[in-house]
Design a protein around this motif. Structure first.
Motif, mmCIF file in Angstrom:
data_model
loop_
_atom_site.group_PDB
_atom_site.id
_atom_site.type_symbol
_atom_site.label_atom_id
_atom_site.label_comp_id
_atom_site.label_asym_id
_atom_site.label_seq_id
_atom_site.Cartn_x
_atom_site.Cartn_y
_atom_site.Cartn_z
ATOM 1 N N GLY A 133 0.906 -1.315 0.023
ATOM 2 C CA GLY A 133 -0.061 -0.381 -0.037
ATOM 3 C C GLY A 133 1.084 1.373 -0.124
ATOM 4 N N GLU A 134 0.639 2.499 -0.178
ATOM 5 C CA GLU A 134 0.949 3.715 -0.175
ATOM 6 C C GLU A 134 0.030 4.602 1.039
ATOM 7 N N GLY A 135 -0.906 4.575 1.969
ATOM 8 C CA GLY A 135 -1.805 4.649 3.330
ATOM 9 C C GLY A 135 -0.839 4.855 4.135
ATOM 10 N N ASP A 136 -1.827 4.603 5.528
ATOM 11 C CA ASP A 136 -0.657 4.847 6.879
ATOM 12 C C ASP A 136 0.413 3.497 7.185
ATOM 13 N N PRO A 137 0.801 4.028 8.228
ATOM 14 C CA PRO A 137 1.876 2.910 8.657
ATOM 15 C C PRO A 137 1.007 2.163 9.196
ATOM 16 N N VAL A 138 1.157 0.835 9.641
ATOM 17 C CA VAL A 138 1.449 -0.737 10.103
ATOM 18 C C VAL A 138 1.547 -0.690 11.295
ATOM 19 N N ARG A 163 5.343 1.076 14.423
ATOM 20 C CA ARG A 163 4.491 1.065 12.756
ATOM 21 C C ARG A 163 5.326 0.839 12.224
ATOM 22 N N LEU A 164 5.007 -0.059 10.588
ATOM 23 C CA LEU A 164 6.106 0.237 9.801
ATOM 24 C C LEU A 164 4.990 0.935 8.769
ATOM 25 N N GLU A 165 5.780 1.548 8.161
ATOM 26 C CA GLU A 165 5.083 2.490 6.667
ATOM 27 C C GLU A 165 5.600 2.121 5.254
ATOM 28 N N PRO A 166 4.945 1.737 4.331
ATOM 29 C CA PRO A 166 4.691 0.611 2.915
ATOM 30 C C PRO A 166 6.085 0.172 2.763
#
Length: 168
Positions: A105-110, A125-128
């Protein structure tokens, strides 16, 4: 009449049997399942248009451990597919069996959690596009390691692992 039957029978017996490319030994170098995931062994990998050095380079990957899907084999070459769906051939020596995954994705950190539960404590949290090593995967979660952090992340946000695949 007998002569015509004999010629037809002989022609039938000499005709090659239909065989798919993946069933012939030269197209299946290993007994490993297809498709399957692997990762890039180097930080400079050339993807070619065909299975050999004479084919033109289509892409140059500059990211070690990037997960790739192997979709076909030919001799020492593997046809791979990347996250964006681009396909081409790389030499088997440029691939590793290390199982890595990439955050989609391209959204919020996971969030990465301390247990495989959506309400458990968040570790990081991990970025895309972050790449992590997959250590274990169960039906909906994978335990990963990235940058010194180890925890659980939902499988649905990862590329590099099949939805129904489990790792021990």
């Amino acid at each position: 009449m007998k002569r015509i039957l004999f010629i037809l029978l002989l022609a039938f017996m000499c005709a090659p049997l239909p065989v798919s490319a993946q069933d012939t030994p030269s197209f299946r170098d290993t007994e490993l399942p297809l498709p399957r995931f692997a990762s890039l062994r180097s930080d400079k990998v050339y993807m070619r248009a065909g299975p050999g050095l004479r084919y033109p380079i289509r892409w140059i990957y500059n990211r070690e451990n990037l997960p790739m899907e192997i979709v076909q084999e030919f001799d020492h070459w593997r046809k791979i597919r990347d996250y964006d769906g681009e396909e081409g051939w790389v030499h088997q020596s440029l691939l590793s069996g290390l199982r890595t995954v990439m955050v989609r994705g391209e959204g919020d950190p996971v969030p990465v959690r301390d247990k495989p539960e959506s309400e458990s404590r968040m570790i990081v949290r991990l970025e895309p596009t972050v790449i992590a090593t997959a250590e274990k995967c169960i039906p909906d979660w994978c335990r990963i390691e990235v940058g010194g952090y180890r925890g659980w992340i939902e499988k649905k946000v990862l590329w590099g692992i099949y939805e129904d695949e489990e790792l021990d």
